[in-house]
Design an enzyme around this catalytic site. Structure first.
Site: not given
Ligand code: IPE
Ligand code: IPE
Ligand code: MG
Length: 257
Positions: A27, A75
Site C-alpha cells: 500500500d 479496487n
Molecule cells: C489494499 O489496498 C489492496 C491492495 C494493496 C491491492 P487499498 O489501498 O485498496 O486498501 P484501502 O482501500 O485503503 O483499505
Molecule cells: C496500493 O497502493 C496498490 C494497489 C491497491 C493496486 P495505492 O494505490 O492504494 O496507494 P495509496 O493508498 O493511494 O497511496
Molecule cells: Mg491504498
C-alpha cells in the site's frame, strides 16, 4: 546499511526462526507518486519493481513463500484509467519477468476470481502457472481480483454443492475441508503480514488464513520498501512471542508452589 550488505541474510536474523510464509499488502503507491509530483500510476510502476526485488530477497534469504496483494475485489471502484493501467502493467510484467522467475526456481500462482480479468491477462497468468508449476525455490502467490469474503463464500458454495450431490456429509465439514476449498489450498498459512503506508487494516485480505499471523505495520510507503525495511520487519517478527493460545514459552509452570 547498503543493499549490497544485505545480499545474504543479515547476521542478527535467526535463520532457524524465519517465517515460512510472508503476506504483504503493498500500500502507498499513490501517495508516494503524489509526493514526488508524479501521476499515481508512476507509483504502481515503481511498486512493481519493489515487489520483484523483494522476491529476489526471499530467494537470497531462504524464505519459501510470498503472497502479495496486487488488486482487491474493491479496487474496481478506482477510476477506469487507473484500473486499466494496472491490468496492462500486470500483463506486461508477467511477459517480461516470467523467464527470469522461472530460472530462479519461482513457482507462481494467482489467488482470486481470475475470470473477471482481461482475457489476454488470463492467458499470461495461465501460461506462467503452468510453466513454473514444478519449481520449488520460492512460492510466489499474487492476489488479483481477490477478496477474502468472496473466497470464503465460494468455498461454502463448493462444499454445499458436494453435500447436495451426496458426495459429502455435513459431519465431514471441518476446518481442513474448508481450507481445501480456498484459493490458497496447498500452502502454509502466512506467519507474518506486512502492510506498508501506515494503514492498519486488512482490507479483506486472507481473513481465514491469517487467524494466527503476526501483523507488522510500517509507515514506509510500498515504493520505498527495500531489503533494509524487510530486515526490520523480520527483526520485529522474531521479537514476537507466538503462543497460538498456549502459554508463553517463558511462562512459569501454572501450578508451581
Ligand atoms: C489494499 O489496498 C489492496 C491492495 C494493496 C491491492 P487499498 O489501498 O485498496 O486498501 P484501502 O482501500 O485503503 O483499505
Ligand atoms: C496500493 O497502493 C496498490 C494497489 C491497491 C493496486 P495505492 O494505490 O492504494 O496507494 P495509496 O493508498 O493511494 O497511496
Ligand atoms: Mg491504498
Amino acid at each position: 546499511m547498503t543493499s549490497n550488505t544485505l545480499k545474504t541474510l543479515p547476521p542478527d536474523v535467526d535463520p532457524q526462526h524465519l517465517p515460512k510464509h510472508v503476506a504483504v499488502i503493498m500500500d502507498g503507491n499513490g501517495r508516494w507518486a503524489t509526493r514526488q509530483g508524479l501521476p499515481r500510476v508512476a507509483g504502481h510502476r515503481r511498486g512493481a519493481g519493489v515487489l520483484k526485488e523483494l522476491l529476489r530477497c526471499f530467494k537470497d534469504w531462504g524464505i519459501g513463500e510470498l503472497t502479495a496483494y496486487a488488486f482487491s475485489t474493491e479496487n474496481w471502484r478506482r477510476p477506469t484509467a487507473e484500473v486499466d493501467f494496472l491490468m496492462v502493467l500486470f500483463e506486461r510484467l508477467l511477459r517480461k519477468e516470467l523467464a527470469e522467475m522461472h530460472q530462479a526456481g519461482v513457482r507462481i500462482t494467482f489467488l482470486g476470481d481470475l475470470s473477471a480479468l482481461p482475457l489476454s491477462l488470463q492467458a499470461e497468468m495461465h501460461r506462467s502457472m503452468v510453466e513454473t508449476a514444478n519449481n520449488e525455490a520460492v512460492r510466489f502467490n499474487v492476489a488479483i481480483n481477490y477478496g477474502s469474503r468472496s473466497e470464503i463464500a465460494r468455498a461454502c458454495r463448493q462444499v454445499a454443492e458436494l453435500i447436495y450431490l451426496g458426495e459429502l456429509t455435513p459431519e465431514a465439514v471441518d476446518e481442513n475441508l474448508v481450507a481445501q476449498h480456498l484459493y490458497t489450498k496447498s500452502g502454509y498459512d502466512p506467519d507474518l503480514l506486512i502492510r506498508t503506508s501506515g494503514e492498519k487494516r486488512l482490507s479483506n485480505f486472507l481473513l481465514w488464513q491469517m487467524a494466527y499471523a503476526e501483523m507488522y505495520f510500517t509507515d514506509t510507503l510500498w515504493p520505498d520498501f527495500d531489503r533494509a525495511a524487510f530486515h526490520q520487519a523480520l527483526l520485529a517478527y522474531q521479537d514476537r512471542d507466538r503462543r497460538f493460545g498456549g502459554p508463553s514459552k517463558s511462562a512459569k509452570p501454572a501450578l508451581s508452589a
